[in-house]
Design an enzyme around this catalytic site. Structure first.
Site, short mmCIF file in Angstrom:
data_model
loop_
_atom_site.label_atom_id
_atom_site.label_comp_id
_atom_site.label_asym_id
_atom_site.label_seq_id
_atom_site.Cartn_x
_atom_site.Cartn_y
_atom_site.Cartn_z
N GLY A 1 0.82 -1.21 0.00
CA GLY A 1 0.00 0.00 0.00
C GLY A 1 0.85 1.26 0.00
O GLY A 1 1.90 1.30 0.64
N ARG B 1 1.08 -5.39 -5.89
CA ARG B 1 1.28 -6.65 -5.19
C ARG B 1 1.59 -7.72 -6.23
O ARG B 1 1.01 -7.74 -7.30
CB ARG B 1 0.04 -7.01 -4.37
CG ARG B 1 -0.33 -5.90 -3.38
CD ARG B 1 -1.44 -6.31 -2.44
NE ARG B 1 -1.91 -5.19 -1.66
CZ ARG B 1 -1.34 -4.72 -0.55
NH1 ARG B 1 -0.24 -5.30 -0.10
NH2 ARG B 1 -1.83 -3.70 0.10
N THR C 1 4.01 2.64 5.75
CA THR C 1 2.61 2.24 5.90
C THR C 1 1.94 3.19 6.87
O THR C 1 2.53 3.55 7.89
CB THR C 1 2.45 0.79 6.40
OG1 THR C 1 1.08 0.57 6.79
CG2 THR C 1 3.33 0.51 7.61
N ASP D 1 2.11 -0.34 12.14
CA ASP D 1 1.96 -1.64 12.78
C ASP D 1 3.19 -2.54 12.59
O ASP D 1 3.07 -3.76 12.59
CB ASP D 1 0.72 -2.37 12.25
CG ASP D 1 0.76 -2.59 10.73
OD1 ASP D 1 1.64 -2.01 10.07
OD2 ASP D 1 -0.08 -3.35 10.22
N ARG E 1 -5.73 -1.63 9.76
CA ARG E 1 -5.67 -3.08 9.65
C ARG E 1 -6.01 -3.70 11.00
O ARG E 1 -7.08 -3.47 11.53
CB ARG E 1 -4.30 -3.53 9.12
CG ARG E 1 -4.35 -4.64 8.15
CD ARG E 1 -3.07 -4.92 7.41
NE ARG E 1 -1.86 -4.91 8.19
CZ ARG E 1 -0.71 -5.41 7.78
NH1 ARG E 1 -0.63 -5.98 6.60
NH2 ARG E 1 0.37 -5.34 8.52
#
Length: 328
Positions: free
Chosen positions: A15, A76, A130, A134, A176
């Site tokens: 992303g 991806r 990101t 995380d 997420r």
């Protein structure tokens, strides 16, 4: 600095996040500073497999530090998950005399880099990009600070409408399976409740909190919900549950979505990206490999990629306590 590495590639994967362009700029210009050639790989690992490369120099990255997204594009790649795909990527790197690469992305991107490095004894370095923040081994990932500011600005505007119409708004944010965005923006925007995966508030406590707010005289409320929160199946089901049990509330839902990924990066993200890019390139030139560049106590550090991938970023417990006090 080592003379073994003469050409370094840079790619973005997974992303997009604000600050990726600033990191690309930093990698390219650090290479130029050390008289090392630099190559941009378009469309992440898929571009590596297809040989979608472009030579870059200090002038190639003019006027991108302030831009969101990534000039190298991102994609991806299912092919890169196969030995055949990675073998094809390796051949393209060798055909272009590339000695190492820097990947800007998240834990999936780092997993791919780690497997590739182990398969071909190829030097790699990771930069965490990101908005979810995380990734283990850094207190801030690229794009996180920008996303926080984007979300707070959006919630401030939603609150104007909530106050005008005496409404309760559930605002879903990204993240997420992590609640970093929700927790920080909830505190920063003065939310009445914050729902995150790390803390199961429970439906009954949510109702009690909403009713307590109403009885205290609050005519409008904001509840920030992390997309990975476990309290309900979806934010829309939460809305229905509250409407069924607290009929006095006029409830609305706003899902902020991909607006959180876009926009000009903040000064913090631009500076962090610049620092990380320098550290990534210079670490490769020093002979290091299989590390992620991170930030800890305002120092740029290195964390082994396997730890970055397998480790778990922790929610700020002190900020959780602050949020409880602020919602009193």
């Amino acid at each position: 600095m080592s003379n073994n590495i003469r050409k370094i590639a840079v790619l973005t994967s997974g992303g997009d996040a604000p600050g990726m362009n600033a990191a690309i700029r930093s990698v390219v210009r650090t290479c130029a500073y050390h008289k090392v050639e630099c190559v941009g790989i378009y469309r992440g690992y898929q571009g590596m497999i297809e040989g979608d490369f472009k030579e870059m120099n200090a002038r190639s990255v003019n006027n991108i530090i302030n831009r969101g997204g990534t000039i190298l594009k991102s994609a991806r790649s299912m092919d890169f998950r196969t030995p055949e795909g990675r073998e094809k990527a390796y051949r393209h790197l060798r055909d272009h005399n590339i000695d190492a690469f820097v990947v800007i992305g998240g834990d999936g991107s780092f997993t791919g880099a780690m497997i590739f490095s182990e398969s071909f004894d190829f030097p790699v370095m990771g930069i965490p990009g990101t908005i979810d923040n995380d990734i283990y081994g850094t207190s801030f990932t690229l794009g996180y600070d920008t996303a926080l500011n984007t979300v707070v600005e959006a919630i401030d505007k939603i609150r104007d409408t909530a106050i005008s119409h005496n409404r309760l708004f559930f605002v879903e944010v990204m993240g997420r399976d992590a609640g970093h965005i929700a927790l920080n923006t909830g505190v920063g925007a003065g939310a009445e409740e914050i729902l995150i995966p790390e803390e199961n508030l429970g439906l009954e406590r949510l109702l009690e909190s909403m009713e307590r707010s109403r009885l205290s005289g609050k005519s409008s409320s904001i509840v920030v919900v992390a997309e990975g929160d476990k309290i309900g199946k979806s934010v829309f089901e939460l809305k229905e549950y509250v409407e069924d049990n607290l009929p006095d509330y006029d409830v609305r839902v706003t899902v902020l979505g991909h607006i959180q990924r876009g926009g000009r990066p903040t000064c913090f993200d631009r500076v962090l990206a610049s620092r990380m890019g320098v550290k990534a390139v210079e670490s490769l030139l020093e002979g290091k490999s299989n590390y992620m560049v991170g930030l800890a106590k305002d120092e740029i550090i290195l964390t082994p990629l396997d730890q970055a991938v397998k480790g778990k970023s922790e929610i700020n417990r002190e900020l959780l306590r602050v949020s409880d006090i602020m919602t009193t």
